[in-house]
Scaffold this active site. Structure first.
Site, PDB file in Angstrom:
ATOM      1  N   LYS A 176       0.879  -1.187   0.000  1.00 48.99           N
ATOM      2  CA  LYS A 176       0.000   0.000   0.000  1.00 48.99           C
ATOM      3  C   LYS A 176       0.906   1.224   0.000  1.00 48.99           C
ATOM      4  CE  LYS A 176      -2.104   3.089   1.917  1.00 48.99           C
ATOM      5  NZ  LYS A 176      -1.859   4.486   1.522  1.00 48.99           N
ATOM      6  N   GLU A 251       8.857   0.807  11.467  1.00 46.24           N
ATOM      7  CA  GLU A 251       9.960   1.770  11.346  1.00 46.24           C
ATOM      8  C   GLU A 251       9.326   3.149  11.452  1.00 46.24           C
ATOM      9  OE1 GLU A 251      11.957   4.471  10.362  1.00 46.24           O
ATOM     10  OE2 GLU A 251      12.295   3.744   8.309  1.00 46.24           O
ATOM     11  N   GLU A 382      10.250  14.738  15.871  1.00 50.17           N
ATOM     12  CA  GLU A 382      10.662  14.562  14.484  1.00 50.17           C
ATOM     13  C   GLU A 382       9.940  15.620  13.648  1.00 50.17           C
ATOM     14  OE1 GLU A 382       9.392  11.022  12.290  1.00 50.17           O
ATOM     15  OE2 GLU A 382      11.466  10.840  11.622  1.00 50.17           O
TER      16      GLU A 382
HETATM   17  P1  ADP Z   1       2.132  11.006   7.188  1.00 50.07           P
HETATM   18  O1  ADP Z   1       1.234  11.442   8.321  1.00 50.07           O
HETATM   19  O2  ADP Z   1       3.416  11.706   7.165  1.00 50.07           O
HETATM   20  O3  ADP Z   1       1.460  10.964   5.852  1.00 50.07           O
HETATM   21  P2  ADP Z   1       1.670   8.272   7.878  1.00 50.07           P
HETATM   22  O4  ADP Z   1       2.442   7.496   8.873  1.00 50.07           O
HETATM   23  O5  ADP Z   1       0.280   8.614   8.243  1.00 50.07           O
HETATM   24  O6  ADP Z   1       2.547   9.516   7.513  1.00 50.07           O
HETATM   25  O7  ADP Z   1       1.643   7.476   6.487  1.00 50.07           O
HETATM   26  C1  ADP Z   1       2.440   6.350   6.180  1.00 50.07           C
HETATM   27  C2  ADP Z   1       1.597   5.340   5.468  1.00 50.07           C
HETATM   28  O8  ADP Z   1       0.565   4.904   6.348  1.00 50.07           O
HETATM   29  C3  ADP Z   1       0.874   5.847   4.218  1.00 50.07           C
HETATM   30  O9  ADP Z   1       0.871   4.831   3.237  1.00 50.07           O
HETATM   31  C4  ADP Z   1      -0.517   6.109   4.715  1.00 50.07           C
HETATM   32  O10 ADP Z   1      -1.503   6.031   3.706  1.00 50.07           O
HETATM   33  C5  ADP Z   1      -0.696   4.979   5.696  1.00 50.07           C
HETATM   34  N1  ADP Z   1      -1.742   5.201   6.705  1.00 50.07           N
HETATM   35  C6  ADP Z   1      -2.207   6.367   7.201  1.00 50.07           C
HETATM   36  N2  ADP Z   1      -3.168   6.156   8.106  1.00 50.07           N
HETATM   37  C7  ADP Z   1      -3.343   4.817   8.196  1.00 50.07           C
HETATM   38  C8  ADP Z   1      -4.170   3.946   8.986  1.00 50.07           C
HETATM   39  N3  ADP Z   1      -5.050   4.428   9.849  1.00 50.07           N
HETATM   40  N4  ADP Z   1      -4.030   2.618   8.823  1.00 50.07           N
HETATM   41  C9  ADP Z   1      -3.112   2.101   7.961  1.00 50.07           C
HETATM   42  N5  ADP Z   1      -2.315   2.860   7.201  1.00 50.07           N
HETATM   43  C10 ADP Z   1      -2.407   4.200   7.309  1.00 50.07           C
END
Ligand code: ADP
Length: 482
Positions: A176, A251, A382
């Site tokens: 994803k 990570e 961060e």
């Molecule tokens: P940022 O806030 O900097 O975009 P995230 O940690 O939210 O970083 O995003 C990292 C990944 O996690 C992306 O692929 C995002 O779509 C996904 N993501 C965001 N929210 C969720 C969630 N609730 N469950 C699973 N994946 C998520």
């Protein structure tokens, strides 16, 4: 470009593109304008991808030999190299990173597939117990179907970093990508299948975090889940996976320090520290965002950093500046909020604003703070932007204490010519990677990488990641003595 002409980034499941039901815009961070439409997938597509991966695992991939999978990974590496330019340009467009950094990322992505092609051929179990009537040995077996949720900062490298060891070890995968930068991961999935991966072995499903991401994290058909991203999302992904007792690798970023001792070599130290924090505009989990410097050389190091920061070129990724834009308006807002808080806690030396470059892009000036109190938010959190914090220390013990005084523990740089001190500090630091008189080390494909403390757990990169994508089975056989 009108909306109609924009490229469409669609899910890739069982060797085919899946027509989008609904789409959202993907923005070019250098201009703030849409550069693609992205398929807005959700639970239905995730389920379809997990089912395809399960079928491919049971029918094909788990029955292959290590040599077959190694050959497949080598073929993927070759295909990525053959598409180096296309991939680098796509990554530069989608993330805004300078084009030369995007070329490096394309090379490193190919290298991951080569590295795990070689490594999996050296993977083996052990013979256990020296016992007259027992033969016992271990098998390193793949988990099965692995989910991979990745962020937007290094889409190409992180796609390869997480997929190559998983595939080489015999797992099948559902990836994803992040909504802000899905183009290269989707293209890599397609190219890997063209290179010979059987349909269903690698599937990629774009969409938003709360829709596609959450559906993948909670899918009961997963055998392993790897997540790279923010701590907040990592927590929710781990909670979702816990319901099905699905093992996770997390990570979650860092607040990585450089420890600069009086006998450091300024000609090497300063440029490398600057690169470590401005690469991809600081949007890097292991960005070296804190400089802990001995008080005897504090003034010289701060002056040299200020000069270097003042001379940095900022601009659209395609012009190959020293640093490009941030990924989104939202990310720029977050970074500017951190900078505003920093102004109240520390001394702003360079930057702090929005530069006057290409209109519409999400740029922030490279920003240097000095005399930063260790407990200030800018020294603790961060930021994920081009913001460097300098804090002086008195002796090595204080330097290590300051280095460890955040909740993170990912990487660290140690700058000294004293080899005994370098080893002692390396041993004391609670991080997974210590670089001495260097930083980052050529993408670090071979170097195990991951979190201590709230930077996460599990190891990526190196041989350690291959083990992470397997589990150990022990077999014991009664052997009646002759
Ligand atoms: P940022 O806030 O900097 O975009 P995230 O940690 O939210 O970083 O995003 C990292 C990944 O996690 C992306 O692929 C995002 O779509 C996904 N993501 C965001 N929210 C969720 C969630 N609730 N469950 C699973 N994946 C998520």
């Amino acid at each position: 470009m009108t909306q109609r002409q924009l490229p469409l980034a669609e899910a890739f499941i069982e060797g085919q593109r899946i027509p989008a039901r609904d789409t959202f815009a993907d923005l070019d961070p250098s201009t703030g304008r849409p550069c693609a439409r992205v398929s807005r997938c959700g639970p239905a597509e995730i389920d379809r991808a997990v089912t395809a991966a399960r079928t491919a695992f049971e029918k094909t991939w788990r029955r292959t030999t290590a040599a077959t999978r190694a050959a497949a990974c080598r073929a993927v590496a070759g295909t990525l190299r053959a598409h180096r330019r296309e991939l680098a340009e796509l990554e530069c467009l989608d993330t805004g990173k300078p084009i030369s950094q995007a070329y490096t990322d394309a090379d490193v992505a190919a290298r991951y597939f080569d590295f795990y092609a070689g490594s999996v051929e050296a993977l083996h179990g052990r013979t256990l117990l020296d016992h007259p009537d027992l033969l016992a040995y271990t098998l390193q077996e793949p988990h099965g179907v692995c989910g991979h949720i990745i962020p937007w900062n290094y889409p190409m490298q992180i796609t390869a970093r997480t997929l190559a060891p998983a595939l080489a070890a015999g797992n099948t995968c559902v990836l994803k990508p992040a909504e802000d930068a899905p183009l290269t991961p989707l293209r890599i999935a397609e190219l890997a299948t063209e290179a010979g991966l059987p349909a269903g072995v690698l599937n990629a499903v774009p969409g938003t975090g709360p829709e596609a991401g959450a559906a993948l994290a909670a899918h009961p058909g997963l055998d392993h889940l790897a997540f790279t991203g923010s701590r907040r999302t990592g927590r929710s992904v781990m909670t979702a996976a816990a319901r099905g007792i699905v093992p996770v690798t997390l990570e979650l970023g860092g607040k990585s320090p450089h420890l600069v001792f009086p006998d450091h070599d300024p000609a090497a130290t300063v440029p490398r520290i600057v690169t470590s924090v401005i690469e991809h505009a600081g949007q890097n989990c292991s960005a070296g965002t804190r400089v802990l410097v001995h008080e005897g050389v504090h003034a010289q190091v701060s002056t040299a950093l200020a000069e270097a920061f003042t001379g940095l070129r900022i601009g659209p990724g395609a012009e190959d500046p020293d640093l490009g834009p941030l990924i989104s308006a939202r990310q720029r807002g977050t970074v500017l909020d951190h900078i505003d808080a920093g102004r109240k806690a520390a001394r702003l030396v360079v930057g702090g604003g929005v530069p006057d470059v290409a209109a519409g892009g999400f740029f922030v000036e490279p920003t240097l703070f000095d005399d930063v109190p260790p407990d200030a938010a800018i020294a603790q959190e961060e930021i994920f932007g081009p913001v460097l914090c300098v804090t002086p220390f008195g002796d090595a013990a204080e330097a290590v204490a300051l280095a460890d005084a955040t909740t993170y523990g990912l990487s660290a740089g140690v700058w000294t010519r004293d080899i005994g001190l370098a080893h002692a500090v390396a041993r004391a630091l609670r991080v997974s990677q210590v670089f001495v008189n260097t930083y980052s080390a050529a993408g670090g494909v071979e170097l195990p990488f991951g979190g201590y403390r709230q930077s996460g757990f599990g190891r990526e990169k190196g041989f350690a990641a291959l083990l992470e994508y397997t589990r150990v089975k022990a077999v014991a056989i009664q052997v009646d003595p002759l």
